[in-house]
Write a protein that holds these residues in place. Sequence first.
Motif, PDB file in Angstrom:
ATOM      1  N   ILE A 194       0.844  -1.203   0.000  1.00  0.00           N
ATOM      2  CA  ILE A 194       0.000   0.000   0.000  1.00  0.00           C
ATOM      3  C   ILE A 194       0.877   1.250   0.000  1.00  0.00           C
ATOM      4  O   ILE A 194       0.659   2.176  -0.790  1.00  0.00           O
ATOM      5  CB  ILE A 194      -0.931   0.014   1.230  1.00  0.00           C
ATOM      6  CG1 ILE A 194      -1.950  -1.106   1.125  1.00  0.00           C
ATOM      7  CG2 ILE A 194      -1.642   1.361   1.340  1.00  0.00           C
ATOM      8  CD1 ILE A 194      -2.856  -1.198   2.321  1.00  0.00           C
ATOM      9  N   GLY A 195       1.881   1.252   0.875  1.00  0.00           N
ATOM     10  CA  GLY A 195       2.738   2.429   0.963  1.00  0.00           C
ATOM     11  C   GLY A 195       3.442   2.705  -0.354  1.00  0.00           C
ATOM     12  O   GLY A 195       3.471   3.849  -0.828  1.00  0.00           O
ATOM     13  N   VAL A 196       3.991   1.658  -0.967  1.00  0.00           N
ATOM     14  CA  VAL A 196       4.759   1.848  -2.200  1.00  0.00           C
ATOM     15  C   VAL A 196       3.850   2.330  -3.324  1.00  0.00           C
ATOM     16  O   VAL A 196       4.172   3.293  -4.034  1.00  0.00           O
ATOM     17  CB  VAL A 196       5.471   0.534  -2.584  1.00  0.00           C
ATOM     18  CG1 VAL A 196       6.070   0.641  -3.968  1.00  0.00           C
ATOM     19  CG2 VAL A 196       6.552   0.205  -1.568  1.00  0.00           C
ATOM     20  N   ILE A 197       2.678   1.689  -3.466  1.00  0.00           N
ATOM     21  CA  ILE A 197       1.775   2.104  -4.554  1.00  0.00           C
ATOM     22  C   ILE A 197       1.318   3.548  -4.341  1.00  0.00           C
ATOM     23  O   ILE A 197       1.217   4.329  -5.287  1.00  0.00           O
ATOM     24  CB  ILE A 197       0.572   1.153  -4.668  1.00  0.00           C
ATOM     25  CG1 ILE A 197       1.031  -0.249  -5.028  1.00  0.00           C
ATOM     26  CG2 ILE A 197      -0.399   1.639  -5.738  1.00  0.00           C
ATOM     27  CD1 ILE A 197      -0.092  -1.252  -5.136  1.00  0.00           C
ATOM     28  N   THR A 198       1.061   3.894  -3.064  1.00  0.00           N
ATOM     29  CA  THR A 198       0.636   5.271  -2.786  1.00  0.00           C
ATOM     30  C   THR A 198       1.690   6.269  -3.265  1.00  0.00           C
ATOM     31  O   THR A 198       1.369   7.238  -3.970  1.00  0.00           O
ATOM     32  CB  THR A 198       0.424   5.457  -1.272  1.00  0.00           C
ATOM     33  OG1 THR A 198      -0.555   4.528  -0.841  1.00  0.00           O
ATOM     34  CG2 THR A 198      -0.043   6.857  -0.959  1.00  0.00           C
TER      35      THR A 198
END
Lengths: 196, 351
Positions: free
Chosen positions: B301-305
């Motif tokens: 989630i963090g990376v895609i965000t």
Amino acid sequence: MSGGTDDTLSFLILNTLLVNNFVLAQFLGICPFIGVSNKIETASRMGVAVIFVMLVSSALAYGINIVLVAADAEYLRLIAYIAVIASTVQLVEMFIKKTSPALFKALGIYLPLITTNCAVLGVAKLQTSEGYSFIQCIVFALGSGLGFTLALVIMAGIRQKLDLADVPGLAKGTAIILMIAGVLSMAFMGFAGLGS
Amino acid sequence: MSSEPLSVDILTSPHVKRPMSTNAIMRNVAVALAPVALFSIFAFGLSALLLLSVATISCVLTEWAVCRLSGKPNTVGDYSAAVTGLLLGLTLPPSFPLWMVAVGGAISIGLGKALFGGLGYNTFNPALVGRAFLQAAFPVAVTTWTPPFVQGRFLACIPSTLAFPFLKPTPVAEYIAAANIDAFTGATPLNLEGVTRLADPLDLFMGMTSGSTGETCAVLILLCGGYLLVRNMLDWRIPAGVLGSVFALSGVLHLINADTYPGPLFMVFSGGLMLGAIFMATDMVTSPTTALGVWIFSILIGVITVVIRLKGSLPEGVMYAILLANAVTPLIETWTQPRVFGTTKKASSTS
């Protein structure tokens, strides 16, 4: 096709894998997407088969296109591409039948149906209309195949979990799959504009 | 071994423990969301109040209708639909027309939950399914931002709130001009970043910015998340993984090129990241159950965000990041299954 585009290879991969995913953004290849996405293992192997067919047919289509352009017979493009794809699929089919009869059985009718998988023809048609160079064609085909596999495997994961769910009668079967595909498609919209 | 004290607790009967029910969990989430909702009403006035009420009512009504139609027992009482509605409302901009909110609520429960077989079977976070639908259907309304703390916000709505269904909403330009706030620039801070850099992390932290109804005040969301954590209704790994990976990745990018990429503090406190990381990614149904899986899930989630925010054409990617991570949750769970004791790894993964 000498003009060509200057799309970089990393952009091509990113674009076909996520932004313009063949299944979830361009809605190509929906038939196997729904047909063989019931198990993760079958889905990933189907994906590998499609990647292979896409790579081979893309390379051959590139060569054929040069011949057709030279012979001034571009109107034969579609039928020539279909012939190439059909023979590649035959090759894959024979290979899988020989090496893994179980997988052959699991893929069933969907294996010969790769022939009519519009995603495969789509790769050949799009690379021609975009005027990609040979390397670009191969990367484009690889990205498209990976994107197809990604969508297929994600869907297979969701469907395996869904086997246990109490899906209401009106949504059972293909209906719920199409609706999940819709939600997935909305989620993939988030990648819009990536890499450009 | 004999020198070690025996580490076994010996208890006498009765060993009765109250199990945690869906009802209790959802009630606690609703309690935890209440301060966030109250702050948003305080900041955006009557429009926010109407928005949150309509979203909640729409979700509850849809839940009730779906249960009735499918002949299942009524599940309105477990508060899950109300929480979905509240979350949906909190992710929408305060000027969002109410009829669109109602549509979003119906989509959230109908498409996001009921069609999957109800609570516990939904693959995606229902509130985010509704939000993604609204983003796709009404891209302009969903990115129209109005300033907070406008004079007279408790007496009158933002003009577009009461737009008639299927008609073009009243433009809010006049409203924004009338508000005449010094620092206000007409867009969420994420839109501006990289160009003007107006947003101060402290303002973002305290909620003194524009933005979606419930995402502005990071400190309040953190406190409410802390409450859930204390009550053991929140997996601490998820917010830790999401916020940590966003902080780390954007920090590295900021170090490489400080002109193009905003600082990590800004990235963590701006937009819907805090709300998403604490209240949406932690949804028990749509996140993995294994510890390793949870880490993979939250870092994804963090990376895609970060990727969507910095490289994509959309200003905000938290919603999409969570939906995509939800989509791969079944795969993560399949691949991170712990070995059954006494068996060898990968003995019979498939039948």
